[in-house]
Design a protein around this motif. Structure first.
Motif, PDB file in Angstrom:
ATOM      1  N   VAL A 112     -56.468  -9.986 -61.676  1.00  0.00           N
ATOM      2  CA  VAL A 112     -57.615 -10.716 -62.138  1.00  0.00           C
ATOM      3  C   VAL A 112     -57.907 -10.620 -63.502  1.00  0.00           C
ATOM      4  O   VAL A 112     -57.932 -11.479 -64.492  1.00  0.00           O
ATOM      5  N   ASP A 113     -58.093  -9.152 -63.706  1.00  0.00           N
ATOM      6  CA  ASP A 113     -58.576  -8.751 -65.157  1.00  0.00           C
ATOM      7  C   ASP A 113     -57.251  -8.996 -66.073  1.00  0.00           C
ATOM      8  O   ASP A 113     -57.434  -9.388 -67.304  1.00  0.00           O
ATOM      9  N   LEU A 114     -56.105  -8.638 -65.515  1.00  0.00           N
ATOM     10  CA  LEU A 114     -54.836  -8.859 -66.277  1.00  0.00           C
ATOM     11  C   LEU A 114     -54.822 -10.238 -66.903  1.00  0.00           C
ATOM     12  O   LEU A 114     -54.354 -10.613 -67.905  1.00  0.00           O
ATOM     13  N   ILE A 115     -55.074 -11.164 -65.945  1.00  0.00           N
ATOM     14  CA  ILE A 115     -54.813 -12.665 -66.323  1.00  0.00           C
ATOM     15  C   ILE A 115     -55.882 -12.995 -67.349  1.00  0.00           C
ATOM     16  O   ILE A 115     -55.500 -13.576 -68.359  1.00  0.00           O
ATOM     17  N   PHE A 116     -57.034 -12.482 -67.355  1.00  0.00           N
ATOM     18  CA  PHE A 116     -58.186 -13.009 -68.508  1.00  0.00           C
ATOM     19  C   PHE A 116     -57.723 -12.012 -69.854  1.00  0.00           C
ATOM     20  O   PHE A 116     -57.717 -12.605 -70.849  1.00  0.00           O
ATOM     21  N   LYS A 117     -57.223 -10.736 -69.636  1.00  0.00           N
ATOM     22  CA  LYS A 117     -56.845 -10.205 -70.871  1.00  0.00           C
ATOM     23  C   LYS A 117     -55.447 -11.000 -71.719  1.00  0.00           C
ATOM     24  O   LYS A 117     -55.847 -11.020 -72.757  1.00  0.00           O
ATOM     25  N   GLN A 118     -54.447 -11.284 -70.800  1.00  0.00           N
ATOM     26  CA  GLN A 118     -53.599 -11.999 -71.296  1.00  0.00           C
ATOM     27  C   GLN A 118     -53.959 -13.492 -71.782  1.00  0.00           C
ATOM     28  O   GLN A 118     -53.467 -13.748 -72.852  1.00  0.00           O
ATOM     29  N   TYR A 119     -54.732 -14.344 -71.358  1.00  0.00           N
ATOM     30  CA  TYR A 119     -55.385 -15.310 -71.794  1.00  0.00           C
ATOM     31  C   TYR A 119     -56.280 -15.162 -73.093  1.00  0.00           C
ATOM     32  O   TYR A 119     -55.997 -15.855 -74.110  1.00  0.00           O
ATOM     33  N   ASP A 120     -57.027 -14.026 -73.161  1.00  0.00           N
ATOM     34  CA  ASP A 120     -57.812 -13.873 -74.395  1.00  0.00           C
ATOM     35  C   ASP A 120     -57.021 -13.373 -75.493  1.00  0.00           C
ATOM     36  O   ASP A 120     -57.505 -13.722 -76.568  1.00  0.00           O
ATOM     37  N   GLU A 121     -55.817 -12.887 -75.317  1.00  0.00           N
ATOM     38  CA  GLU A 121     -54.877 -12.566 -76.337  1.00  0.00           C
ATOM     39  C   GLU A 121     -54.080 -13.768 -76.840  1.00  0.00           C
ATOM     40  O   GLU A 121     -53.667 -13.891 -77.904  1.00  0.00           O
ATOM     41  N   ASN A 122     -53.791 -14.619 -75.732  1.00  0.00           N
ATOM     42  CA  ASN A 122     -52.989 -15.733 -76.152  1.00  0.00           C
ATOM     43  C   ASN A 122     -53.139 -16.917 -74.958  1.00  0.00           C
ATOM     44  O   ASN A 122     -52.938 -16.685 -73.829  1.00  0.00           O
ATOM     45  N   LYS A 123     -54.032 -18.104 -75.406  1.00  0.00           N
ATOM     46  CA  LYS A 123     -54.241 -18.821 -74.689  1.00  0.00           C
ATOM     47  C   LYS A 123     -52.973 -19.627 -74.005  1.00  0.00           C
ATOM     48  O   LYS A 123     -53.129 -20.101 -72.763  1.00  0.00           O
TER      49      LYS A 123
END
Length: 266
Positions: A112-123
Motif C-alpha cells: 500500500v505504501d509503495l503505491i502511494f510512494k509511486q503516485y507521489d513521485e509520478n501521478k
C-alpha cells in the motif's frame, strides 16, 4: 510417647491445612487475575474505539486537510475524478472484482505504501507494472479517501444526513437522501457517483467476492461518512443508521445517482 504422637498429628494437620489454604489462595489469585484480564480487555476495547474516534478527528485536525479542497485533485478541467481513483479502480475492476473479501481483507501495508510512494513521485505511475495484489490496491483506495481527500460530505451535509438517516419511514428517508445527495457540490457528487458506480459492480460479483451491499457498507461507511461522534454512545447509536445510508446508496444507486424512478425495489 503419647505427647509426641499428638504433636506429629498436629503438625500433619497443620501442614494439610496450609496446603489447602495455599490451594485456595492460588484459586483466588487465578480468579482475580482472570477478572483483571477481562477488565483490562474491556478497557482496551473501549480505549481502542475511543482512540479510533479521536484519531479520525485528529487526522483531519493535524493534517493539511484544512487547506486541501477536492478541486485540487481533479484529473482535468472536464474530469473531477482524481487520477489516483481512476487508476486504482480501473485496476481492481480489470483484475480483481472476484477477489474474496474485496475491501474487507486488508492488503499488505508495504505494498500500500509503495503505491502511494509511486503516485507521489509520478501521478501517472504504472500500477500494473508494480505487480501488486488486488487487496493492497483496494486498501490504498480506502486510504486515499480517508487520508488524502477532504471529506465528500461537509460537516453541514453530515449534520443534515444525521437527521435524514434516522427518518423512520423508508420511502420518505430515501427521498430525503436523494435530495441531500443532489445538494452536494458538483465535484463531490461526481466522485461519490464514481465510487458508488464501482460498488455496484463489486456487488454484481458478490457470488465470487462475498461482498454484497451490506458487507460493503460495513467496510466503507466510516471512510465515506466522516462523522464527528464526540463520544462512544453517539457512535453506537448512529452507526447502524450510517451503515444503512451507504447500503441504500448502493442498492438504490439508479434512483439516487441517475434519477431513474425505480426507487422502491425492495
Amino acid at each position: 510417647g503419647g505427647g509426641e504422637q499428638t504433636d506429629k498429628q498436629r503438625k500433619k494437620e497443620e501442614k494439610l491445612r496450609q496446603k489447602e489454604q495455599a490451594k485456595q489462595d492460588k484459586r483466588d489469585r487465578e480468579r482475580e487475575k482472570k477478572e483483571e484480564k477481562e477488565k483490562a480487555k474491556e478497557e482496551k476495547r473501549k480505549e481502542k474505539a475511543e482512540r479510533k474516534i479521536a484519531a479520525r478527528q485528529g487526522i483531519k485536525a493535524n493534517s493539511v486537510q484544512g487547506s486541501v479542497c477536492l478541486e485540487d485533485f481533479r484529473a482535468s478541467d472536464s474530469n473531477p475524478v482524481p487520477v489516483f481513483l481512476s487508476k486504482t479502480i480501473q485496476f481492481i475492476e480489470a483484475q480483481g472484482l472476484d477477489a474474496e473479501g474485496l475491501y474487507r481483507v486488508p492488503g499488505n501495508r508495504a505494498h500500500v505504501d509503495l503505491i502511494f510512494k509511486q503516485y507521489d513521485e509520478n501521478k501517472d505511475f504504472d500500477l500494473e507494472g508494480l505487480d501488486i495484489a488486488v487487496n493492497a490496491v483496494a486498501t490504498a483506495v480506502k486510504d486515499f479517501f480517508f487520508k488524502r481527500l477532504p471529506p465528500l460530505l461537509s460537516p453541514e451535509h453530515m449534520a443534515d444526513l444525521e437527521t435524514v438517516a434516522v427518518i423512520q419511514d423508508r420511502e420518505n428517508r430515501l427521498g430525503e437522501l436523494k435530495k441531500l445527495i443532489d445538494r452536494l457540490p458538483k465535484s463531490n457528487l461526481a466522485v461519490l457517483k464514481f465510487i458508488f458506480t464501482h460498488f455496484v459492480r463489486v456487488t454484481e460479483k458478490s457470488k465470487d467476492n462475498c461482498m454484497d451491499s451490506k458487507n460493503l457498507a460495513i467496510c466503507w461507511w466510516p471512510t465515506l461518512l466522516q462523522y464527528e461522534f464526540g463520544d462512544l454512545n453517539k457512535f453506537e447509536t448512529m452507526r447502524p443508521h450510517l451503515e444503512d445510508v451507504v447500503q441504500t446508496l448502493i442498492d438504490q444507486y439508479r434512483y439516487i445517482f441517475c434519477g431513474q424512478d425505480e426507487s422502491l425495489i425492495v
